[in-house]
Motif scaffolding. Structure first.
Motif, PDB file in Angstrom:
ATOM      1  N   ARG A   5       0.910  -1.312  -0.173  1.00  0.00           N
ATOM      2  CA  ARG A   5       0.146  -0.048  -0.074  1.00  0.00           C
ATOM      3  C   ARG A   5       0.927   1.445  -0.110  1.00  0.00           C
ATOM      4  N   LEU A   6       2.243   1.200   0.165  1.00  0.00           N
ATOM      5  CA  LEU A   6       2.885   2.400   0.067  1.00  0.00           C
ATOM      6  C   LEU A   6       2.828   3.167  -1.344  1.00  0.00           C
ATOM      7  N   GLU A   7       2.903   4.316  -1.162  1.00  0.00           N
ATOM      8  CA  GLU A   7       2.658   5.215  -2.593  1.00  0.00           C
ATOM      9  C   GLU A   7       3.813   4.901  -3.642  1.00  0.00           C
ATOM     10  N   SER A   8       5.070   4.689  -3.063  1.00  0.00           N
ATOM     11  CA  SER A   8       6.159   4.120  -3.849  1.00  0.00           C
ATOM     12  C   SER A   8       6.814   3.210  -3.411  1.00  0.00           C
ATOM     13  N   GLN A   9       7.710   2.574  -4.112  1.00  0.00           N
ATOM     14  CA  GLN A   9       8.591   1.365  -3.512  1.00  0.00           C
ATOM     15  C   GLN A   9      10.248   1.857  -3.723  1.00  0.00           C
ATOM     16  N   LEU A  10      10.917   1.313  -2.787  1.00  0.00           N
ATOM     17  CA  LEU A  10      12.333   1.265  -2.986  1.00  0.00           C
ATOM     18  C   LEU A  10      12.651   0.292  -4.100  1.00  0.00           C
ATOM     19  N   ILE A  11      13.738   0.451  -4.930  1.00  0.00           N
ATOM     20  CA  ILE A  11      14.125  -0.348  -6.009  1.00  0.00           C
ATOM     21  C   ILE A  11      15.666  -0.250  -6.033  1.00  0.00           C
ATOM     22  N   VAL A  12      16.156  -1.353  -6.467  1.00  0.00           N
ATOM     23  CA  VAL A  12      17.665  -1.534  -6.815  1.00  0.00           C
ATOM     24  C   VAL A  12      17.905  -1.483  -8.346  1.00  0.00           C
ATOM     25  N   PRO A  13      18.399  -0.478  -8.887  1.00  0.00           N
ATOM     26  CA  PRO A  13      18.641  -0.532 -10.260  1.00  0.00           C
ATOM     27  C   PRO A  13      19.163  -1.657 -10.930  1.00  0.00           C
ATOM     28  N   THR A  14      18.545  -2.034 -12.131  1.00  0.00           N
ATOM     29  CA  THR A  14      19.112  -3.200 -12.658  1.00  0.00           C
ATOM     30  C   THR A  14      20.588  -3.053 -13.120  1.00  0.00           C
ATOM     31  N   ALA A  15      21.469  -3.814 -12.735  1.00  0.00           N
ATOM     32  CA  ALA A  15      22.964  -3.873 -13.118  1.00  0.00           C
ATOM     33  C   ALA A  15      22.995  -3.852 -14.625  1.00  0.00           C
ATOM     34  N   LYS A  16      23.977  -3.045 -15.218  1.00  0.00           N
ATOM     35  CA  LYS A  16      24.147  -3.083 -16.701  1.00  0.00           C
ATOM     36  C   LYS A  16      25.119  -4.121 -16.952  1.00  0.00           C
ATOM     37  N   ARG A  17      24.791  -4.964 -17.993  1.00  0.00           N
ATOM     38  CA  ARG A  17      25.701  -5.893 -18.266  1.00  0.00           C
ATOM     39  C   ARG A  17      27.010  -5.241 -18.926  1.00  0.00           C
ATOM     40  N   ILE A  18      27.894  -6.076 -18.543  1.00  0.00           N
ATOM     41  CA  ILE A  18      29.330  -5.574 -19.065  1.00  0.00           C
ATOM     42  C   ILE A  18      29.679  -6.401 -20.373  1.00  0.00           C
ATOM     43  N   THR A  19      29.997  -6.071 -21.464  1.00  0.00           N
ATOM     44  CA  THR A  19      30.251  -6.594 -22.821  1.00  0.00           C
ATOM     45  C   THR A  19      31.743  -6.539 -23.024  1.00  0.00           C
TER      46      THR A  19
END
Length: 373
Positions: free
Chosen positions: A359-373
Protein backbone atom coordinates in the motif's frame (compact mmCIF):
# COMPACT_ATOMS: atom_id res chain seq x y z
CA UNK A 1 5.61 -3.59 59.31
CA UNK A 2 7.63 -3.63 56.08
CA UNK A 3 8.57 -0.31 54.53
CA UNK A 4 6.85 0.12 51.16
CA UNK A 5 7.98 2.54 48.47
CA UNK A 6 6.61 3.21 45.00
CA UNK A 7 9.38 3.31 42.41
CA UNK A 8 9.49 5.62 39.35
CA UNK A 9 8.75 2.55 37.22
CA UNK A 10 5.39 2.20 38.97
CA UNK A 11 6.40 -0.96 40.81
CA UNK A 12 6.46 -1.30 44.60
CA UNK A 13 9.55 -2.05 46.67
CA UNK A 14 9.26 -3.67 50.09
CA UNK A 15 12.07 -3.43 52.63
CA UNK A 16 12.50 -5.46 55.81
CA UNK A 17 15.36 -5.28 58.28
CA UNK A 18 16.70 -8.37 60.02
CA UNK A 19 18.03 -8.49 63.58
CA UNK A 20 21.46 -7.37 62.41
CA UNK A 21 19.95 -4.28 60.83
CA UNK A 22 20.60 -5.49 57.29
CA UNK A 23 18.01 -4.50 54.70
CA UNK A 24 16.26 -7.16 52.62
CA UNK A 25 14.34 -5.80 49.65
CA UNK A 26 12.27 -7.08 46.77
CA UNK A 27 10.18 -5.47 44.04
CA UNK A 28 6.63 -6.32 42.93
CA UNK A 29 4.11 -5.05 40.36
CA UNK A 30 1.40 -4.49 43.00
CA UNK A 31 1.44 -2.87 46.42
CA UNK A 32 -0.53 -5.74 47.93
CA UNK A 33 2.09 -8.24 46.71
CA UNK A 34 4.87 -6.18 48.30
CA UNK A 35 2.95 -5.94 51.58
CA UNK A 36 2.26 -9.69 51.71
CA UNK A 37 5.88 -10.54 50.94
CA UNK A 38 7.11 -8.16 53.65
CA UNK A 39 4.70 -9.55 56.23
CA UNK A 40 5.71 -13.13 55.46
CA UNK A 41 9.40 -12.27 55.66
CA UNK A 42 8.95 -10.51 58.99
CA UNK A 43 7.17 -13.61 60.27
CA UNK A 44 10.06 -15.79 59.14
CA UNK A 45 12.58 -13.49 60.80
CA UNK A 46 10.53 -13.53 63.99
CA UNK A 47 10.53 -17.31 63.98
CA UNK A 48 14.27 -17.31 63.45
CA UNK A 49 14.69 -15.34 66.68
CA UNK A 50 13.59 -18.43 68.61
CA UNK A 51 15.09 -20.90 66.16
CA UNK A 52 17.95 -23.11 67.29
CA UNK A 53 21.02 -21.17 66.08
CA UNK A 54 22.70 -24.47 65.26
CA UNK A 55 19.96 -25.45 62.78
CA UNK A 56 21.55 -23.67 59.84
CA UNK A 57 24.84 -25.51 60.41
CA UNK A 58 23.42 -28.55 58.60
CA UNK A 59 25.36 -29.19 55.42
CA UNK A 60 23.62 -29.00 52.10
CA UNK A 61 24.03 -32.70 51.23
CA UNK A 62 22.47 -33.66 54.58
CA UNK A 63 19.51 -31.38 54.01
CA UNK A 64 19.16 -32.72 50.45
CA UNK A 65 18.86 -36.28 51.74
CA UNK A 66 16.06 -35.29 54.13
CA UNK A 67 14.31 -33.22 51.48
CA UNK A 68 14.61 -35.90 48.79
CA UNK A 69 13.09 -38.59 51.02
CA UNK A 70 9.97 -36.44 51.48
CA UNK A 71 9.30 -35.67 47.80
CA UNK A 72 6.08 -36.84 46.15
CA UNK A 73 6.61 -36.67 42.38
CA UNK A 74 6.48 -39.00 39.40
CA UNK A 75 9.29 -41.59 38.96
CA UNK A 76 10.30 -40.05 35.62
CA UNK A 77 10.58 -36.63 37.27
CA UNK A 78 12.64 -38.12 40.10
CA UNK A 79 15.08 -39.65 37.65
CA UNK A 80 15.55 -36.39 35.78
CA UNK A 81 15.89 -34.34 38.97
CA UNK A 82 18.39 -36.80 40.42
CA UNK A 83 20.56 -36.45 37.34
CA UNK A 84 20.39 -32.64 37.47
CA UNK A 85 21.28 -32.49 41.15
CA UNK A 86 24.12 -34.98 40.75
CA UNK A 87 25.57 -33.14 37.75
CA UNK A 88 25.02 -29.45 38.48
CA UNK A 89 24.08 -28.92 42.13
CA UNK A 90 26.02 -31.27 44.39
CA UNK A 91 29.50 -30.64 42.95
CA UNK A 92 29.23 -27.02 44.11
CA UNK A 93 27.00 -27.02 47.18
CA UNK A 94 27.41 -30.40 48.87
CA UNK A 95 29.68 -29.29 51.74
CA UNK A 96 28.23 -25.81 52.27
CA UNK A 97 26.36 -25.12 55.50
CA UNK A 98 22.88 -23.77 54.77
CA UNK A 99 23.51 -20.68 56.87
CA UNK A 100 26.57 -19.83 54.75
CA UNK A 101 24.69 -19.68 51.48
CA UNK A 102 24.00 -16.09 50.44
CA UNK A 103 22.18 -14.64 47.45
CA UNK A 104 25.41 -13.57 45.79
CA UNK A 105 26.83 -17.08 46.21
CA UNK A 106 23.86 -18.45 44.26
CA UNK A 107 24.30 -15.84 41.55
CA UNK A 108 28.00 -16.70 41.30
CA UNK A 109 27.14 -20.40 40.96
CA UNK A 110 24.73 -19.62 38.12
CA UNK A 111 27.37 -17.50 36.43
CA UNK A 112 29.87 -20.36 36.69
CA UNK A 113 27.42 -22.77 35.04
CA UNK A 114 27.02 -20.29 32.19
CA UNK A 115 30.80 -19.91 31.85
CA UNK A 116 31.16 -23.71 31.79
CA UNK A 117 28.90 -23.82 28.75
CA UNK A 118 25.87 -25.42 30.39
CA UNK A 119 22.61 -24.95 28.53
CA UNK A 120 20.03 -22.42 29.69
CA UNK A 121 17.41 -25.11 30.19
CA UNK A 122 19.73 -27.24 32.34
CA UNK A 123 20.73 -24.21 34.43
CA UNK A 124 17.12 -23.20 35.01
CA UNK A 125 16.17 -26.72 36.08
CA UNK A 126 19.13 -26.89 38.49
CA UNK A 127 18.31 -23.47 39.94
CA UNK A 128 14.62 -24.32 40.37
CA UNK A 129 15.55 -27.43 42.33
CA UNK A 130 17.97 -25.49 44.52
CA UNK A 131 15.37 -22.76 45.07
CA UNK A 132 12.76 -25.32 46.12
CA UNK A 133 15.19 -26.94 48.56
CA UNK A 134 16.09 -23.61 50.14
CA UNK A 135 12.48 -22.46 50.36
CA UNK A 136 11.63 -25.69 52.18
CA UNK A 137 14.61 -25.12 54.48
CA UNK A 138 13.01 -21.79 55.44
CA UNK A 139 9.72 -23.56 56.14
CA UNK A 140 11.59 -26.00 58.37
CA UNK A 141 13.13 -23.08 60.30
CA UNK A 142 16.63 -24.13 59.32
CA UNK A 143 17.36 -20.70 57.83
CA UNK A 144 15.54 -17.39 58.06
CA UNK A 145 15.63 -16.30 54.43
CA UNK A 146 16.25 -18.20 51.20
CA UNK A 147 19.33 -17.13 49.25
CA UNK A 148 17.46 -17.76 46.00
CA UNK A 149 16.10 -14.24 45.54
CA UNK A 150 16.26 -12.02 42.45
CA UNK A 151 18.69 -14.34 40.69
CA UNK A 152 19.39 -13.54 37.05
CA UNK A 153 19.11 -16.65 34.89
CA UNK A 154 20.12 -17.18 31.26
CA UNK A 155 17.32 -16.83 28.74
CA UNK A 156 16.21 -19.95 26.92
CA UNK A 157 16.11 -19.64 23.16
CA UNK A 158 12.62 -20.52 21.95
CA UNK A 159 13.04 -22.68 18.87
CA UNK A 160 10.20 -23.22 16.41
CA UNK A 161 8.71 -26.72 16.71
CA UNK A 162 10.04 -29.42 14.40
CA UNK A 163 7.42 -31.14 12.29
CA UNK A 164 7.09 -33.56 9.38
CA UNK A 165 5.67 -32.64 6.01
CA UNK A 166 2.97 -34.94 4.64
CA UNK A 167 5.36 -36.70 2.22
CA UNK A 168 7.82 -37.30 5.07
CA UNK A 169 5.10 -38.60 7.36
CA UNK A 170 3.77 -40.93 4.66
CA UNK A 171 7.20 -42.44 4.03
CA UNK A 172 7.62 -42.98 7.76
CA UNK A 173 4.21 -44.69 8.01
CA UNK A 174 5.07 -46.96 5.08
CA UNK A 175 8.26 -48.11 6.81
CA UNK A 176 6.65 -48.93 10.16
CA UNK A 177 5.33 -52.46 10.87
CA UNK A 178 1.50 -52.72 10.71
CA UNK A 179 0.69 -52.39 14.43
CA UNK A 180 2.79 -49.27 14.70
CA UNK A 181 1.48 -47.75 11.48
CA UNK A 182 -1.88 -47.39 13.20
CA UNK A 183 -0.28 -45.99 16.33
CA UNK A 184 1.67 -43.38 14.36
CA UNK A 185 -1.41 -42.53 12.26
CA UNK A 186 -3.32 -41.85 15.47
CA UNK A 187 -0.41 -39.77 16.76
CA UNK A 188 -0.31 -37.60 13.64
CA UNK A 189 -4.05 -36.94 13.67
CA UNK A 190 -4.62 -36.44 17.42
CA UNK A 191 -1.41 -34.91 18.77
CA UNK A 192 -1.52 -37.18 21.82
CA UNK A 193 1.53 -37.24 24.07
CA UNK A 194 3.48 -40.52 24.11
CA UNK A 195 2.08 -41.54 27.49
CA UNK A 196 -1.46 -40.74 26.35
CA UNK A 197 -1.03 -42.63 23.08
CA UNK A 198 0.50 -45.75 24.65
CA UNK A 199 -1.95 -45.60 27.55
CA UNK A 200 -5.13 -45.28 25.47
CA UNK A 201 -7.85 -47.81 26.33
CA UNK A 202 -10.45 -49.11 23.89
CA UNK A 203 -13.36 -48.08 26.09
CA UNK A 204 -12.18 -44.47 25.81
CA UNK A 205 -13.06 -44.45 22.10
CA UNK A 206 -16.57 -43.33 21.17
CA UNK A 207 -17.07 -45.23 17.91
CA UNK A 208 -20.42 -43.61 17.11
CA UNK A 209 -19.29 -40.01 17.58
CA UNK A 210 -15.73 -40.52 16.26
CA UNK A 211 -14.12 -39.26 19.46
CA UNK A 212 -11.59 -40.47 21.97
CA UNK A 213 -11.22 -39.35 25.56
CA UNK A 214 -7.82 -38.75 27.10
CA UNK A 215 -8.02 -40.10 30.64
CA UNK A 216 -5.35 -42.72 31.31
CA UNK A 217 -1.62 -42.38 30.71
CA UNK A 218 1.22 -44.87 30.50
CA UNK A 219 3.68 -43.63 33.14
CA UNK A 220 6.37 -46.09 32.02
CA UNK A 221 5.68 -48.71 34.66
CA UNK A 222 1.91 -48.63 35.06
CA UNK A 223 -1.32 -47.14 33.80
CA UNK A 224 -2.71 -44.32 35.88
CA UNK A 225 -5.42 -41.77 35.48
CA UNK A 226 -4.15 -38.49 34.17
CA UNK A 227 -4.30 -35.50 33.92
CA UNK A 228 -0.87 -34.00 33.76
CA UNK A 229 -2.83 -30.79 34.20
CA UNK A 230 -6.49 -29.86 34.41
CA UNK A 231 -6.61 -29.36 30.63
CA UNK A 232 -4.93 -32.66 29.73
CA UNK A 233 -8.12 -34.65 30.28
CA UNK A 234 -9.96 -33.86 27.09
CA UNK A 235 -12.02 -35.06 24.11
CA UNK A 236 -10.31 -35.42 20.75
CA UNK A 237 -12.13 -35.83 17.39
CA UNK A 238 -11.02 -38.58 14.98
CA UNK A 239 -11.19 -38.53 11.16
CA UNK A 240 -13.15 -41.45 9.74
CA UNK A 241 -10.15 -43.14 8.11
CA UNK A 242 -8.20 -43.01 11.38
CA UNK A 243 -11.13 -44.46 13.31
CA UNK A 244 -11.39 -47.25 10.71
CA UNK A 245 -7.68 -48.04 11.03
CA UNK A 246 -7.95 -48.26 14.83
CA UNK A 247 -11.01 -50.50 14.47
CA UNK A 248 -9.06 -52.90 12.21
CA UNK A 249 -6.15 -52.88 14.65
CA UNK A 250 -8.43 -53.85 17.54
CA UNK A 251 -10.12 -56.73 15.70
CA UNK A 252 -9.92 -59.75 17.97
CA UNK A 253 -8.46 -57.74 20.86
CA UNK A 254 -9.96 -56.81 24.20
CA UNK A 255 -12.14 -53.82 23.34
CA UNK A 256 -11.68 -52.40 26.84
CA UNK A 257 -7.95 -53.02 27.15
CA UNK A 258 -4.92 -50.94 26.23
CA UNK A 259 -5.01 -50.33 22.48
CA UNK A 260 -1.26 -50.51 21.79
CA UNK A 261 0.89 -53.08 23.62
CA UNK A 262 4.01 -55.14 22.92
CA UNK A 263 3.77 -57.73 20.15
CA UNK A 264 7.03 -59.67 20.63
CA UNK A 265 6.41 -63.41 20.87
CA UNK A 266 6.41 -64.51 24.48
CA UNK A 267 6.13 -60.92 25.73
CA UNK A 268 3.00 -59.76 23.92
CA UNK A 269 0.37 -57.66 25.67
CA UNK A 270 2.69 -55.69 27.94
CA UNK A 271 2.82 -51.93 28.33
CA UNK A 272 5.07 -50.20 25.84
CA UNK A 273 8.34 -48.66 26.96
CA UNK A 274 9.14 -45.31 25.39
CA UNK A 275 12.87 -46.03 25.17
CA UNK A 276 12.46 -49.54 23.79
CA UNK A 277 9.85 -48.44 21.23
CA UNK A 278 12.12 -45.69 19.96
CA UNK A 279 15.13 -47.95 19.75
CA UNK A 280 13.41 -51.00 18.21
CA UNK A 281 10.70 -49.39 16.08
CA UNK A 282 10.91 -45.64 15.54
CA UNK A 283 14.58 -45.05 14.74
CA UNK A 284 14.91 -48.11 12.42
CA UNK A 285 11.96 -46.72 10.41
CA UNK A 286 13.55 -43.27 10.10
CA UNK A 287 17.12 -44.40 9.45
CA UNK A 288 17.63 -44.53 5.71
CA UNK A 289 14.10 -43.28 4.93
CA UNK A 290 13.89 -41.07 1.81
CA UNK A 291 11.13 -38.89 0.42
CA UNK A 292 10.74 -36.86 -2.77
CA UNK A 293 10.77 -33.10 -2.20
CA UNK A 294 8.98 -30.43 -4.25
CA UNK A 295 11.84 -30.31 -6.74
CA UNK A 296 11.64 -34.05 -7.38
CA UNK A 297 14.84 -34.72 -5.44
CA UNK A 298 15.27 -37.62 -3.01
CA UNK A 299 15.91 -36.35 0.52
CA UNK A 300 16.36 -38.06 3.91
CA UNK A 301 13.45 -37.92 6.33
CA UNK A 302 14.46 -35.67 9.25
CA UNK A 303 15.75 -37.54 12.30
CA UNK A 304 13.01 -36.33 14.64
CA UNK A 305 11.81 -38.19 17.78
CA UNK A 306 8.28 -39.63 18.24
CA UNK A 307 7.12 -36.48 20.07
CA UNK A 308 7.36 -34.74 16.69
CA UNK A 309 4.08 -36.43 15.74
CA UNK A 310 2.45 -34.11 18.27
CA UNK A 311 4.15 -31.04 16.78
CA UNK A 312 3.20 -32.23 13.30
CA UNK A 313 -0.47 -32.50 14.22
CA UNK A 314 -0.50 -28.93 15.56
CA UNK A 315 1.49 -27.57 12.61
CA UNK A 316 -0.79 -29.10 9.99
CA UNK A 317 -3.91 -27.80 11.74
CA UNK A 318 -2.56 -24.25 12.04
CA UNK A 319 -1.54 -24.28 8.38
CA UNK A 320 -5.11 -25.25 7.52
CA UNK A 321 -6.48 -22.24 9.38
CA UNK A 322 -7.51 -23.86 12.69
CA UNK A 323 -7.25 -21.25 15.44
CA UNK A 324 -4.54 -21.46 18.06
CA UNK A 325 -7.29 -21.52 20.68
CA UNK A 326 -8.73 -24.73 19.21
CA UNK A 327 -5.25 -26.27 18.88
CA UNK A 328 -4.54 -25.44 22.52
CA UNK A 329 -7.58 -27.41 23.65
CA UNK A 330 -6.90 -30.29 21.27
CA UNK A 331 -3.35 -30.75 22.58
CA UNK A 332 -4.24 -30.09 26.21
CA UNK A 333 -1.80 -27.21 26.66
CA UNK A 334 -2.17 -25.56 30.06
CA UNK A 335 -0.77 -22.28 28.75
CA UNK A 336 -1.73 -20.45 25.57
CA UNK A 337 1.90 -19.32 25.28
CA UNK A 338 2.90 -22.92 24.58
CA UNK A 339 0.54 -23.07 21.62
CA UNK A 340 1.81 -19.76 20.25
CA UNK A 341 4.94 -21.53 19.04
CA UNK A 342 2.87 -22.51 16.00
CA UNK A 343 1.55 -19.01 15.24
CA UNK A 344 4.08 -18.35 12.47
CA UNK A 345 2.59 -21.24 10.46
CA UNK A 346 -0.85 -19.65 10.18
CA UNK A 347 -1.76 -18.81 6.54
CA UNK A 348 -2.39 -15.14 7.33
CA UNK A 349 0.37 -14.66 9.91
CA UNK A 350 2.29 -12.19 7.72
CA UNK A 351 -0.48 -10.86 5.48
CA UNK A 352 -0.89 -7.62 7.43
CA UNK A 353 2.82 -6.84 7.01
CA UNK A 354 2.88 -7.70 3.31
CA UNK A 355 -0.30 -5.73 2.74
CA UNK A 356 1.21 -2.66 4.36
CA UNK A 357 4.22 -2.77 2.02
CA UNK A 358 2.06 -3.05 -1.08
CA UNK A 359 0.00 0.00 0.00
CA UNK A 360 3.01 2.34 0.01
CA UNK A 361 2.74 5.12 -2.57
CA UNK A 362 6.10 4.11 -4.01
CA UNK A 363 8.59 1.34 -3.52
CA UNK A 364 12.32 1.30 -3.01
CA UNK A 365 14.08 -0.35 -5.94
CA UNK A 366 17.56 -1.54 -6.79
CA UNK A 367 18.58 -0.41 -10.29
CA UNK A 368 19.14 -3.23 -12.70
CA UNK A 369 22.88 -3.74 -13.15
CA UNK A 370 24.16 -3.06 -16.66
CA UNK A 371 25.74 -6.01 -18.35
CA UNK A 372 29.42 -5.62 -19.08
CA UNK A 373 30.29 -6.62 -22.66
Amino acid sequence: MPYLRKLPSGKWQATVRNRAGERITDTFPLKTQARVWGAQLEEQLARSAVRDPRAGKIRFHEWHDRWWAARVVEPKTLRGDASTIRTHVMPHWAEWELREMARMDVQTWVRKLVADGKGASAIRRAYNLLSTMMRDAVDEDLIAVTPCRRIELPQEAVKPPEWFTQPQAQVLLDRLPPPWQTMALLGFYTGLRWGELSGLHGHRIDWLRSRLFVVEVNSGSKIKEYPKSSKSRREVPLPDHVLEAVSRHMHGRDRDGVVFTTVTKGRAGRLLSDGNWRRQTWWPAIDGAKYIDQDGQSQPVPHYPPHTMRHTCASWLVQQGVSLYEVQHLLGHESYHTTQRYAHLAPDSHQAVLGAWTRLESQLIVPTAKRIT
